[in-house]
Design a protein around this motif. Structure first.
Motif, PDB file in Angstrom:
ATOM      1  N   LEU A 183      17.205  -5.190  54.913  1.00  0.00           N
ATOM      2  CA  LEU A 183      16.919  -3.844  55.404  1.00  0.00           C
ATOM      3  C   LEU A 183      18.112  -3.208  56.112  1.00  0.00           C
ATOM      4  O   LEU A 183      18.139  -1.988  56.283  1.00  0.00           O
ATOM      5  N   ALA A 184      19.068  -4.015  56.543  1.00  0.00           N
ATOM      6  CA  ALA A 184      20.230  -3.457  57.238  1.00  0.00           C
ATOM      7  C   ALA A 184      21.059  -2.622  56.269  1.00  0.00           C
ATOM      8  O   ALA A 184      21.363  -3.068  55.155  1.00  0.00           O
ATOM      9  N   PRO A 185      21.436  -1.409  56.643  1.00  0.00           N
ATOM     10  CA  PRO A 185      22.195  -0.557  55.713  1.00  0.00           C
ATOM     11  C   PRO A 185      23.612  -1.042  55.465  1.00  0.00           C
ATOM     12  O   PRO A 185      24.211  -0.687  54.449  1.00  0.00           O
ATOM     13  N   ARG A 186      24.174  -1.865  56.352  1.00  0.00           N
ATOM     14  CA  ARG A 186      25.539  -2.353  56.185  1.00  0.00           C
ATOM     15  C   ARG A 186      25.581  -3.842  56.465  1.00  0.00           C
ATOM     16  O   ARG A 186      24.782  -4.376  57.233  1.00  0.00           O
ATOM     17  N   GLN A 187      26.549  -4.526  55.858  1.00  0.00           N
ATOM     18  CA  GLN A 187      26.683  -5.962  56.032  1.00  0.00           C
ATOM     19  C   GLN A 187      26.983  -6.321  57.481  1.00  0.00           C
ATOM     20  O   GLN A 187      26.458  -7.311  58.014  1.00  0.00           O
ATOM     21  N   GLU A 188      27.815  -5.515  58.133  1.00  0.00           N
ATOM     22  CA  GLU A 188      28.144  -5.809  59.531  1.00  0.00           C
ATOM     23  C   GLU A 188      26.917  -5.718  60.424  1.00  0.00           C
ATOM     24  O   GLU A 188      26.762  -6.510  61.357  1.00  0.00           O
ATOM     25  N   LEU A 189      26.022  -4.776  60.117  1.00  0.00           N
ATOM     26  CA  LEU A 189      24.807  -4.645  60.911  1.00  0.00           C
ATOM     27  C   LEU A 189      23.871  -5.825  60.665  1.00  0.00           C
ATOM     28  O   LEU A 189      23.195  -6.288  61.591  1.00  0.00           O
ATOM     29  N   ALA A 190      23.826  -6.327  59.439  1.00  0.00           N
ATOM     30  CA  ALA A 190      23.012  -7.509  59.147  1.00  0.00           C
ATOM     31  C   ALA A 190      23.516  -8.709  59.938  1.00  0.00           C
ATOM     32  O   ALA A 190      22.724  -9.490  60.482  1.00  0.00           O
ATOM     33  N   THR A 191      24.835  -8.863  60.023  1.00  0.00           N
ATOM     34  CA  THR A 191      25.407  -9.957  60.810  1.00  0.00           C
ATOM     35  C   THR A 191      25.059  -9.802  62.281  1.00  0.00           C
ATOM     36  O   THR A 191      24.694 -10.771  62.963  1.00  0.00           O
ATOM     37  N   LEU A 192      25.153  -8.581  62.788  1.00  0.00           N
ATOM     38  CA  LEU A 192      24.825  -8.319  64.183  1.00  0.00           C
ATOM     39  C   LEU A 192      23.358  -8.620  64.482  1.00  0.00           C
ATOM     40  O   LEU A 192      23.020  -9.260  65.489  1.00  0.00           O
ATOM     41  N   LEU A 193      22.469  -8.190  63.602  1.00  0.00           N
ATOM     42  CA  LEU A 193      21.041  -8.432  63.810  1.00  0.00           C
ATOM     43  C   LEU A 193      20.729  -9.922  63.760  1.00  0.00           C
ATOM     44  O   LEU A 193      19.885 -10.420  64.523  1.00  0.00           O
ATOM     45  N   GLY A 194      21.381 -10.649  62.863  1.00  0.00           N
ATOM     46  CA  GLY A 194      21.180 -12.092  62.816  1.00  0.00           C
ATOM     47  C   GLY A 194      21.636 -12.767  64.088  1.00  0.00           C
ATOM     48  O   GLY A 194      20.958 -13.679  64.608  1.00  0.00           O
ATOM     49  N   GLN A 195      22.768 -12.341  64.624  1.00  0.00           N
ATOM     50  CA  GLN A 195      23.259 -12.909  65.888  1.00  0.00           C
ATOM     51  C   GLN A 195      22.327 -12.581  67.051  1.00  0.00           C
ATOM     52  O   GLN A 195      22.055 -13.427  67.907  1.00  0.00           O
ATOM     53  N   LEU A 196      21.823 -11.349  67.068  1.00  0.00           N
ATOM     54  CA  LEU A 196      20.900 -10.968  68.130  1.00  0.00           C
ATOM     55  C   LEU A 196      19.596 -11.759  68.046  1.00  0.00           C
ATOM     56  O   LEU A 196      19.035 -12.171  69.072  1.00  0.00           O
ATOM     57  N   GLY A 197      19.114 -11.986  66.828  1.00  0.00           N
ATOM     58  CA  GLY A 197      17.904 -12.775  66.665  1.00  0.00           C
ATOM     59  C   GLY A 197      18.093 -14.201  67.141  1.00  0.00           C
ATOM     60  O   GLY A 197      17.203 -14.772  67.792  1.00  0.00           O
ATOM     61  N   MET A 198      19.232 -14.802  66.812  1.00  0.00           N
ATOM     62  CA  MET A 198      19.491 -16.159  67.288  1.00  0.00           C
ATOM     63  C   MET A 198      19.643 -16.193  68.798  1.00  0.00           C
ATOM     64  O   MET A 198      19.193 -17.139  69.462  1.00  0.00           O
TER      65      MET A 198
END
Length: 277
Positions: A187-202
């Motif tokens: 769902l993240a519009p950009r790859q960098e945002l997907a990485t950020l969301l994964g880090q925040l979730g962890m």
């Protein structure tokens, strides 16, 4: 050289140059769509093979990170319910690091680089792609969770007799966290945002899962209840008690399983949505 008048040609047979192709000749039939279970097994094996090669160093990092957190908390927590929460939270943190963080990055990368187009051309159900990748990443955490659970139990003097509960905690918490990670990546519009969301979730799994719930402010405790891994942590922590409440353990695992089904369904929908764009 003789010529044949056009009038002598059969009127019902068009010439080769002007004959229109039939419906069967115009579009060859596509291969039958693969069934869910065989496709799921194929994707699972492929992803597990890829994970063994590319993710082993990161698994060591996740395991050593969780063990290091327990060593640090040993100087603050002596025992009791707080020790049980620290060991259970650190064990499930390994699952969060791989199944949530890395899977969010993987699907974010697939979407950014056009890798989803490859899967979209295959006669594979979308659910097989999501479930196969999620299952492979969750399975990949089994060695790290086992090492972390044993090391934490020895470090805090907790019983080892009920560590078989990992056979239920890892797949259920892994499904919930992997579904969440896949949904974030898709769902993240950009790859960098997907990485950020994964880090925040962890990071949320770290702060809300490892820290004893008794020491958390009430609003943060509400956020802890919304985290999928919380119920896996609670189920495992209960098994360290002298007389485990197995009904409560089963309830926590059931909630974790329901959250896993919902998160994987959302991830499958997100995959369909990203694949058609």
């Amino acid at each position: 050289m003789s010529t044949v008048p056009a009038e002598t040609l059969p009127t019902g047979a068009p010439s080769a140059r002007t004959r229109a192709p039939s419906e069967d000749e115009a579009a060859a039939p596509l291969a039958p769509r693969a069934r869910l279970l065989p496709a799921l097994a194929a994707v699972y094996r492929a992803q597990l093979s890829r994970a063994r090669v590319a993710r082993i160093p990161l698994l060591f990092v996740a395991t050593f990170q969780s063990i290091g957190i327990m060593v640090l908390m040993r100087g603050v927590v002596d025992g009791g319910s707080e020790a049980r929460a620290v060991v259970a939270g650190s064990t499930v943190l390994v699952v969060a690091f791989v199944a949530l963080n890395l899977l969010a990055q993987y699907f974010g990368q697939l979407r950014a680089t056009g890798g989803l187009d490859h899967y979209a051309t295959l006669p594979v159900p979308p659910a097989a792609v999501v479930l196969g990748a999620a299952g492979a990443y969750a399975s990949f955490t089994v060695p790290g969770t086992a090492v972390t659970a044993v090391a934490g139990s020895l470090l805090f003097g907790l019983p080892l007799g009920h560590l078989w509960i990992l056979a239920a905690v890892v797949p259920l918490a892994g499904a919930a966290l992997a579904g969440l990670g896949a949904a974030l990546g898709l769902l993240a519009p950009r790859q960098e945002l997907a990485t950020l969301l994964g880090q925040l979730g962890m990071s949320a799994a770290l702060l809300l899962g490892v820290l004893p719930p008794e020491r958390l402010p009430e609003p943060i405790g509400w956020a802890r209840d919304l985290l999928p891994s919380t119920y896996g942590v609670e189920a495992m922590a209960r098994t360290f008690e002298p007389g485990p409440d197995w009904a409560a353990v089963a309830l926590d695992l059931a909630v974790c399983g329901v959250v896993g089904v919902v998160s994987l369904a959302v991830a499958t929908w997100a995959y369909r949505r990203a694949a058609v764009r």
